[in-house]
Design an enzyme around this catalytic site. Sequence first.
Site, short mmCIF file in Angstrom:
data_model
loop_
_atom_site.label_atom_id
_atom_site.label_comp_id
_atom_site.label_asym_id
_atom_site.label_seq_id
_atom_site.Cartn_x
_atom_site.Cartn_y
_atom_site.Cartn_z
CB SER A 72 -0.19 -9.47 7.05
OG SER A 72 1.37 -9.64 6.51
CG LEU A 127 9.39 -7.52 -8.68
CD1 LEU A 127 9.63 -8.39 -7.71
CD2 LEU A 127 9.75 -7.29 -10.06
CG ASP A 174 1.88 -2.23 -11.38
OD1 ASP A 174 2.80 -2.63 -12.77
OD2 ASP A 174 2.61 -1.19 -10.54
#
Length: 388
Positions: A72, A127, A174
């Site tokens: 990441s 989000l 989502d």
Amino acid sequence: MRYTADLRAEVTEAFKTRYGAPPEVLVRAPGRVNLIGEHTDYNDGFVLPMALERAAWLALRARPDDTVTVRSLELGDEVSFRLSALERGEGWAEYLKGSAWALQEDGFHLRGFEGVLRSDVPLGAGLSSSAALELATMRAFAEVSGFPWEPKRMARLAQRTENAWVGAQTGIMDQLISACGEAGRALLIDCRSLETEAVALPAGTAVVIMDTATRHKHVESGYNDRRRQCEEAAAFFGVRALRDVSLADFRAREEALAAACGDEVRRRARHVVSENARTLAAAAAMRAGDAPALGRLMDESHASMQGDFEISSSELDLMVSLARQQPGCLGARMTGGGFAGCAVALVREADAPALVAAVSQRYAAESGLEGAFYLSEGAAGASAERVA
């Protein structure tokens, strides 16, 4: 205000640096902002989200074994695990491992891969950064393992990842919007049938996403408590889910519900039943191009989440209030699971820059926090491309 970072190039170059060769595949999966319809998804109801241009990007290549290794970039961390020896742990790797677990439980034979990840969906902001990561991971497995991409099936499996592996009892919204989003549109989603309808914003309007710079974790918040309360209310009404209760039915029996289950359960149910009605009305307003009606429904939704569902916060309330005070703001509400994160405003497009400037300044002065503000058009769902 428009976010224009080129994450495609960033992960490609980072992969070359890490592995000494270009990636074989690039995958992306978007985050989302929900325009209206909060906590209705796990009640089999209706939601109206829009996939964001912000997304999780993964540059990768297949491995000959069952090992998955991913670095990441934003976290500066690398994780590695074997598909044949999945074990629960902590941190962002659980979304990768949980996605692999859900796919294998559903009968998919997976191949390992190595990759570099970069996401510009802010963590914990409401989000759907987790859904973006889950769908990007599943899209990567589809590419390296050779199985066809079925968006709605993958969304269901990503939801299972969240529920059964991570431990957050989220609904399907989502994952479904991240898998099935349409460019330039929001999606009205029936969370029971998974039927979707693409709807456009009224002409001349824009969506402004307003990040309060506060963060939550679903598992540690009251999210799961709200879900249990909704299930208790559904049991009282003798239905599968609160989606099956009309406003008229609720009003006729709400006092009996309060007597049997308590006033808190009554208020939780009132939010869900009324929010379903508001979401359908919002989609109708969008079809008609009625921006003021859509804005009013967003305002009503926030009041319901603030009072009945009790998932707002002082920072979210402040952000919403400041936005509403600006010229050109038609409506505003918190968005996402609640307790922290983002609000969303429907704004006359020409007034958006001035609104952002004013709200940014006043929010910092009154909260002591630096909010983030950006626009996004509707984006396509999870995708993949082979690198030549």
